[in-house]
Design a protein around this motif. Structure first.
Motif, mmCIF file in Angstrom:
data_model
loop_
_atom_site.group_PDB
_atom_site.id
_atom_site.type_symbol
_atom_site.label_atom_id
_atom_site.label_comp_id
_atom_site.label_asym_id
_atom_site.label_seq_id
_atom_site.Cartn_x
_atom_site.Cartn_y
_atom_site.Cartn_z
ATOM 1 N N ALA A 1 0.829 -1.212 0.000
ATOM 2 C CA ALA A 1 0.000 0.000 0.000
ATOM 3 C C ALA A 1 0.858 1.253 0.000
ATOM 4 O O ALA A 1 0.494 2.270 -0.616
ATOM 5 C CB ALA A 1 -0.930 -0.009 1.214
ATOM 6 N N MET A 2 1.997 1.204 0.666
ATOM 7 C CA MET A 2 2.888 2.358 0.697
ATOM 8 C C MET A 2 3.653 2.496 -0.622
ATOM 9 O O MET A 2 3.816 3.598 -1.158
ATOM 10 C CB MET A 2 3.859 2.249 1.870
ATOM 11 C CG MET A 2 3.181 2.313 3.227
ATOM 12 S SD MET A 2 2.278 3.872 3.471
ATOM 13 C CE MET A 2 1.414 3.535 5.001
ATOM 14 N N LEU A 3 4.120 1.379 -1.171
ATOM 15 C CA LEU A 3 4.816 1.420 -2.459
ATOM 16 C C LEU A 3 3.927 1.994 -3.552
ATOM 17 O O LEU A 3 4.375 2.765 -4.405
ATOM 18 C CB LEU A 3 5.277 0.018 -2.856
ATOM 19 C CG LEU A 3 6.542 -0.517 -2.193
ATOM 20 C CD1 LEU A 3 6.695 -2.006 -2.480
ATOM 21 C CD2 LEU A 3 7.772 0.244 -2.677
ATOM 22 N N LYS A 4 2.648 1.641 -3.500
ATOM 23 C CA LYS A 4 1.725 2.057 -4.551
ATOM 24 C C LYS A 4 1.464 3.557 -4.546
ATOM 25 O O LYS A 4 1.070 4.135 -5.558
ATOM 26 C CB LYS A 4 0.412 1.286 -4.412
ATOM 27 C CG LYS A 4 -0.501 1.387 -5.631
ATOM 28 C CD LYS A 4 -1.707 0.480 -5.504
ATOM 29 C CE LYS A 4 -2.594 0.562 -6.747
ATOM 30 N NZ LYS A 4 -3.754 -0.349 -6.651
ATOM 31 N N THR A 5 1.713 4.225 -3.409
ATOM 32 C CA THR A 5 1.529 5.676 -3.378
ATOM 33 C C THR A 5 2.577 6.390 -4.229
ATOM 34 O O THR A 5 2.329 7.469 -4.759
ATOM 35 C CB THR A 5 1.628 6.229 -1.950
ATOM 36 O OG1 THR A 5 2.977 6.099 -1.460
ATOM 37 C CG2 THR A 5 0.658 5.531 -1.013
ATOM 38 N N GLY A 6 3.788 5.804 -4.306
ATOM 39 C CA GLY A 6 4.873 6.417 -5.062
ATOM 40 C C GLY A 6 5.540 7.587 -4.382
ATOM 41 O O GLY A 6 6.480 8.177 -4.935
ATOM 42 N N ILE A 7 5.110 7.958 -3.173
ATOM 43 C CA ILE A 7 5.636 9.198 -2.593
ATOM 44 C C ILE A 7 6.924 9.006 -1.797
ATOM 45 O O ILE A 7 7.571 9.996 -1.449
ATOM 46 C CB ILE A 7 4.570 9.916 -1.729
ATOM 47 C CG1 ILE A 7 4.177 9.106 -0.496
ATOM 48 C CG2 ILE A 7 3.342 10.238 -2.552
ATOM 49 C CD1 ILE A 7 3.174 9.831 0.395
ATOM 50 N N PHE A 8 7.309 7.768 -1.540
ATOM 51 C CA PHE A 8 8.548 7.534 -0.792
ATOM 52 C C PHE A 8 9.668 7.276 -1.798
ATOM 53 O O PHE A 8 10.147 6.154 -1.966
ATOM 54 C CB PHE A 8 8.354 6.383 0.191
ATOM 55 C CG PHE A 8 7.181 6.615 1.107
ATOM 56 C CD1 PHE A 8 7.265 7.549 2.124
ATOM 57 C CD2 PHE A 8 5.992 5.933 0.922
ATOM 58 C CE1 PHE A 8 6.175 7.797 2.956
ATOM 59 C CE2 PHE A 8 4.897 6.165 1.749
ATOM 60 C CZ PHE A 8 4.990 7.102 2.764
ATOM 61 N N MET A 9 10.063 8.307 -2.479
ATOM 62 C CA MET A 9 10.860 8.188 -3.705
ATOM 63 C C MET A 9 12.059 9.136 -3.682
ATOM 64 O O MET A 9 11.957 10.271 -3.218
ATOM 65 C CB MET A 9 9.956 8.526 -4.897
ATOM 66 C CG MET A 9 10.522 8.240 -6.252
ATOM 67 S SD MET A 9 10.429 6.490 -6.726
ATOM 68 C CE MET A 9 8.659 6.224 -6.838
ATOM 69 N N ASP A 10 13.183 8.665 -4.204
ATOM 70 C CA ASP A 10 14.324 9.541 -4.492
ATOM 71 C C ASP A 10 14.251 9.976 -5.944
ATOM 72 O O ASP A 10 13.831 9.202 -6.817
ATOM 73 C CB ASP A 10 15.649 8.809 -4.250
ATOM 74 C CG ASP A 10 15.945 8.597 -2.777
ATOM 75 O OD1 ASP A 10 15.651 9.511 -1.990
ATOM 76 O OD2 ASP A 10 16.463 7.531 -2.411
ATOM 77 N N SER A 11 14.652 11.206 -6.197
ATOM 78 C CA SER A 11 14.506 11.718 -7.552
ATOM 79 C C SER A 11 15.662 12.633 -7.924
ATOM 80 O O SER A 11 16.463 13.031 -7.073
ATOM 81 C CB SER A 11 13.177 12.462 -7.704
ATOM 82 O OG SER A 11 13.149 13.605 -6.882
ATOM 83 N N LEU A 12 15.734 12.942 -9.209
ATOM 84 C CA LEU A 12 16.781 13.795 -9.747
ATOM 85 C C LEU A 12 16.166 15.126 -10.156
ATOM 86 O O LEU A 12 15.240 15.174 -10.971
ATOM 87 C CB LEU A 12 17.453 13.124 -10.947
ATOM 88 C CG LEU A 12 18.849 13.641 -11.321
ATOM 89 C CD1 LEU A 12 19.845 13.333 -10.210
ATOM 90 C CD2 LEU A 12 19.309 13.020 -12.632
ATOM 91 N N PHE A 13 16.674 16.195 -9.548
ATOM 92 C CA PHE A 13 16.227 17.546 -9.850
ATOM 93 C C PHE A 13 17.268 18.241 -10.719
ATOM 94 O O PHE A 13 18.461 17.933 -10.650
ATOM 95 C CB PHE A 13 16.070 18.362 -8.563
ATOM 96 C CG PHE A 13 15.030 17.864 -7.604
ATOM 97 C CD1 PHE A 13 13.755 18.422 -7.576
ATOM 98 C CD2 PHE A 13 15.319 16.852 -6.683
ATOM 99 C CE1 PHE A 13 12.800 17.977 -6.674
ATOM 100 C CE2 PHE A 13 14.366 16.410 -5.776
ATOM 101 C CZ PHE A 13 13.103 16.976 -5.781
ATOM 102 N N MET A 14 16.827 19.201 -11.519
ATOM 103 C CA MET A 14 17.745 20.057 -12.274
ATOM 104 C C MET A 14 17.269 21.501 -12.204
ATOM 105 O O MET A 14 16.071 21.785 -12.057
ATOM 106 C CB MET A 14 17.842 19.629 -13.739
ATOM 107 C CG MET A 14 18.593 18.334 -13.970
ATOM 108 S SD MET A 14 18.897 18.038 -15.749
ATOM 109 C CE MET A 14 19.581 16.374 -15.683
#
Length: 354
Positions: free
Chosen positions: A203-216
């Motif tokens: 249920a937590m994985l499906k939210t997608g909000i616990f994510m690392d990302s690349l900003f520019m």
């Protein structure tokens, strides 16, 4: 010495000078890493393995996520690896920053620990801890919500995992956000304490909000799109090198971060893909599907082209948790055109665990 020899020496010197000038003329891309964390280190792999030969990468570890975001917004760095939960704030503040790719979800790193003899139903009016404005804050909020408890029904204490250990052991906290090694320290010291949810929960994985990302920085993209594409590609080339040479690369990352090599494996794994209890590394194709620039579904029940939905959900939770007041236009915080250009060029990468 004959004129012919002198001419040859002069030509050789000129050629050497031109080669040196060419080498020195490589443009520098300034890369920030918000904290010492293996998931953010793949551009260091690319740098050391010369996977971006036309540019010099200058990497800085901030150990201060907000300080790194400020540096990116000011144009002091061009690229920044950090958690995706900040995207709604970049839009709200109108900074020159966009998210260009999701890199990896938390895959069990982050936990909520409940004190002994405490049930979820007992938490109203009790103290719960999480670091304000970070992943732990969101995880605690979502878990409380799943138990029918709204954020205003508990007393929030702004503590990171290491800071929460003492208050937890003393009985001052009823629940706390934690990650290793603090989870083990508390569970070993407190009979009856237990983890009630973590980020590998479907249920937590499906939210997608616990994510690392690349900003520019948007000006970096506008002024040198070729460099922006090169560094984006290099990040996944570094990841591919890790997949193919996992033990070697984990040692490289450990030396770079000054971590024990074993601890690196407990975050990104030793199989070239993931570690349950750590993080799951999106290959390029999975990340491109999150962006909606490649057909097919990402893992964990996430939908194709769902980044804006993830940002909107994060935005809603920051409002619920009192950190924001307005809903923003999520798409303004995302630029998937670079990922789209790489897909259009034929770049692909898809792999499973070794």
């Amino acid at each position: 010495m004959t004129n012919k020899v002198l001419s040859f020496i002069g030509a050789a010197a000129m050629a050497a000078s031109l080669l040196t000038s060419s080498a020195q003329a490589k443009d520098t891309i300034n890369v920030g890493i918000c904290v010492s964390w293996p998931g953010y280190a793949m551009l260091e792999v690319a740098r050391q393995k010369d996977l971006i030969p036309d540019y010099d990468l200058n990497l800085t570890i901030f150990e201060d996520p907000l300080g790194g975001h400020a540096a990116l917004a000011a144009g002091q760095i061009d690229v920044y690896g950090c958690t995706a939960d900040y995207i709604p704030l970049t839009v709200d503040r109108g900074t020159d920053v966009v998210n260009v790719a999701f890199m990896n979800p938390s895959y069990g790193v982050d936990h909520i620990i409940l004190a002994p003899d405490v049930e979820a139903a007992d938490l109203e009016g009790k103290k719960v801890s999480a670091p304000q404005a970070y992943i732990g804050h969101l995880l605690m909020g979502l878990w409380l919500d799943s138990q029918g408890i709204t954020p205003d029904k508990v007393e929030w204490v702004n503590l990171n995992a290491d800071e929460a250990v003492g208050p937890m052991l003393s009985g001052d906290l009823s629940a706390a956000y934690m990650y290793e090694p603090w989870i083990t320290k508390v569970l070993e010291a407190m009979d009856g304490a237990r983890s009630v949810v973590n980020t590998s929960d479907p249920a937590m994985l499906k939210t997608g909000i616990f994510m690392d990302s690349l900003f520019m920085n948007t000006k970096f993209i506008a002024n040198d799109r070729k460099a922006a594409l090169a560094v984006l590609k290099a990040r996944w080339d570094g990841l591919g090198y890790w997949h193919d040479h996992t033990e070697e690369t984990n040692a490289l990352i450990a030396e770079y971060l000054k971590w024990p090599a074993e601890d690196v494996g407990f975050v990104i794994g030793t199989n070239g893909k993931s570690f349950e209890g750590g993080i799951y590394m999106f290959d390029f194709d999975e990340a491109a599907r999150m962006c909606g620039v490649l057909d097919g579904d990402p893992p964990f029940g996430l939908a194709n082209d769902s980044m804006a939905d993830v940002v909107s959900l994060t935005n809603k939770w920051w409002i619920k948790l009192g950190l924001m007041t307005n809903m923003v236009e999520a798409a303004k915080g995302i630029d998937c055109s670079l990922m789209g250009d790489l897909v259009e060029s034929g770049y692909r990468q898809s792999f499973t665990a070794n």
